[in-house]
Design an enzyme around this catalytic site. Structure first.
Site, PDB file in Angstrom:
ATOM      1  N   ASN A  61       0.871  -1.179   0.000  1.00  0.00           N
ATOM      2  CA  ASN A  61       0.000   0.000   0.000  1.00  0.00           C
ATOM      3  C   ASN A  61       0.908   1.229   0.000  1.00  0.00           C
ATOM      4  O   ASN A  61       1.472   1.594   1.025  1.00  0.00           O
ATOM      5  CB  ASN A  61      -0.887  -0.044   1.255  1.00  0.00           C
TER       6      ASN A  61
ATOM      7  N   ARG B  58      -2.704  -2.167  -3.279  1.00  0.00           N
ATOM      8  CA  ARG B  58      -3.911  -1.375  -3.065  1.00  0.00           C
ATOM      9  C   ARG B  58      -3.826  -0.166  -3.995  1.00  0.00           C
ATOM     10  O   ARG B  58      -2.852   0.586  -3.960  1.00  0.00           O
ATOM     11  CB  ARG B  58      -3.982  -0.906  -1.620  1.00  0.00           C
TER      12      ARG B  58
ATOM     13  N   HIS C   8     -13.052   2.723   0.215  1.00  0.00           N
ATOM     14  CA  HIS C   8     -13.013   1.677   1.257  1.00  0.00           C
ATOM     15  C   HIS C   8     -13.690   0.399   0.767  1.00  0.00           C
ATOM     16  O   HIS C   8     -14.151  -0.412   1.572  1.00  0.00           O
ATOM     17  CB  HIS C   8     -13.752   2.108   2.547  1.00  0.00           C
TER      18      HIS C   8
ATOM     19  N   ARG D 215     -11.880  15.622   7.737  1.00  0.00           N
ATOM     20  CA  ARG D 215     -12.606  15.976   6.505  1.00  0.00           C
ATOM     21  C   ARG D 215     -14.039  16.383   6.848  1.00  0.00           C
ATOM     22  O   ARG D 215     -14.654  15.791   7.734  1.00  0.00           O
ATOM     23  CB  ARG D 215     -12.648  14.781   5.549  1.00  0.00           C
TER      24      ARG D 215
ATOM     25  N   GLU E 221      -8.315  -5.646   5.117  1.00  0.00           N
ATOM     26  CA  GLU E 221      -8.153  -5.324   3.702  1.00  0.00           C
ATOM     27  C   GLU E 221      -6.976  -6.092   3.104  1.00  0.00           C
ATOM     28  O   GLU E 221      -7.018  -6.504   1.946  1.00  0.00           O
ATOM     29  CB  GLU E 221      -7.950  -3.811   3.542  1.00  0.00           C
TER      30      GLU E 221
END
Ligand code: AMP
Length: 402
Positions: free
Chosen positions: A7, A91, A180, A241, A387
């Site tokens: 990743n 990823r 996601h 955010r 993940e």
């Protein structure tokens, strides 16, 4: 199969070497501050102390090369040679409309990921750097791209379109993509297996609540709507955010502050890095700090928590409506897995759906557990996301051509 999961961020490279069959992690770590002063590599394996190596890492290729040396070193390695690594899974954040699933990486796929850079300028370039680094270090090794957006490609047009002039969608790809996806898919599949319902009858909402948060409606195992949008800025408020806001606020804030030089880049920074629960509380983006501050009477920390809980519950309600029913609800990621009080507060707002929480089961953290009562009309789970395992499994499947 032994799979290296990678990743890559702009100045980091997270890696995990794992057995795709049983999910066993052989080694994992992180190369940090790539291309910046003070770079280092963290390396850990089960039963041994973490190694931290301070060294110069001018680019992702050098970092990857060193990670491979650590993985195969006679002193601290976990495999004898690179040949023991069967394939690499990456990823990749944005796959646009081109990728509805994972795929083997070839020159055409690299070009497609590059073509998606306008949609994901912060993430796709470092993801490509990670792919290139592995191609340099392990030429000929099968490499697979697993996209954050792929799971959501099953959304119907009524859910993914924005009510803007159609040409912006047709010519520039302006639409909801969602993110996601690997996490939502993993926990939804786990929930479906645990519920023992026929796939076609399952109506599940998955809440990935971490630094970034998104909620997804999963009907019959397929994503039909999700709170993040064309970018990961949309949806519920997050650590830093803002989530959904009235789009006209952007022009208003820029005008109101124009003398201070509030240009579009500054606005973007505010919405991505200075908003969310950090912006509201003025305390922290970390929910542990927020709960501690709220316990000491900090009203803005409490407000940030209340806003987050309200928006999560509202999204679950909206998706119960979108699916015309709900039989499973899943909490996952840093906050979802570790914060019983937040799970209970969200579920309390959802009593009208027949949700009842078992306080004792809900007190558990970070483990796969049913947290609803036997009478609850909706089965509610805490399911730790994985993940990396999802990426490793997809990579093994594609690398063997099964
Ligand atoms: P993630 O992005 O999934 O790694 O989630 C990171 C966030 O999870 C952190 O910013 C925290 O807000 C939250 N988190 C992690 N561990 C805990 C915990 N034990 N209690 C409350 N929140 C936690």
């Amino acid at each position: 199969m032994i799979i290296l999961v990678v990743n890559a961020g702009s100045s980091s490279l997270k890696y995990q070497l794992m057995d795709s069959e049983d999910g066993r992690v052989l080694a994992k770590g992180l190369a940090e501050r790539i291309g910046i002063n003070g770079s280092q590599i963290k390396y850990s394996r089960p039963g041994a102390e973490q190694l931290v190596e301070v060294l110069e890492l001018p680019n992702h290729s050098v970092a990857m090369q060193r990670v491979l040396e650590l993985l195969t070193s006679p002193e601290c390695g976990v495999v004898e040679t690179m040949d023991a690594i069967d394939a690499v899974g990456h990823r990749v954040v944005h796959g646009g409309e081109r990728f509805a699933g994972s795929c083997l990486i070839d020159a055409e796929v690299v070009a497609a990921i590059r073509a998606m850079i306008p949609l994901s300028p912060l993430h796709n370039p470092p993801n490509l750097a990670g792919i290139q680094a592995c191609r340099n270090a392990m030429p000929g090794k099968p490499q697979v791209a697993v996209f954050d957006t792929a799971f959501h490609q099953t959304m119907p047009a009524e859910a993914y379109m924005y009510a803007l002039p159609y040409s912006f969608y047709a010519e520039h790809g302006v639409r909801r993509y969602g993110f996601h996806g690997t996490s939502h898919q993993y926990v939804a599949e786990r929930a479906i297996a645990l519920m023992g319902l026929p796939l076609e009858e399952s109506k599940i909402v998955t809440c990935h609540l971490g630094n970034g948060s998104s909620i997804t409606a999963v009907r019959a195992g397929r994503s039909i709507d999700t709170t993040m949008g064309m970018t990961p800025l949309a949806g519920v408020p997050m650590g830093t955010r803002c989530g959904d806001i009235d789009p006209a606020i952007i022009r208003f804030m820029m005008n109101a502050k124009s003398e201070d030089g509030l240009d579009i880049d500054r606005m973007d920074r505010i919405m991505n890095h200075e908003s969310g629960v950090l912006g509201i509380s003025g305390v922290s983006s970390d929910f542990r700090d927020l709960y501690a501050a709220a316990d000491e009477g900090n009203k803005r920390a409490q407000l940030a928590l209340d806003m987050f809980i309200y928006q999560v519950a509202k999204s679950v309600g909206a998706y119960a409506a979108a699916m015309n029913g709900l039989n499973g609800l899943v909490f996952t990621a840093g906050i979802g897995e570790n914060t019983p009080a937040l799970r209970a507060a969200v579920c309390e707002r959802l009593g009208y759906l027949g949700i009842e929480i078992d306080a004792e089961a809900n007190a558990r953290r970070g483990e796969e557990v049913l947290i609803s009562t036997a009478d609850s009309r909706v089965r509610v789970y805490c399911i730790p996301t994985n993940e990396e395992l999802m990426i490793a499994k997809d990579t093994a499947r594609l690398a063997t051509g099964v």
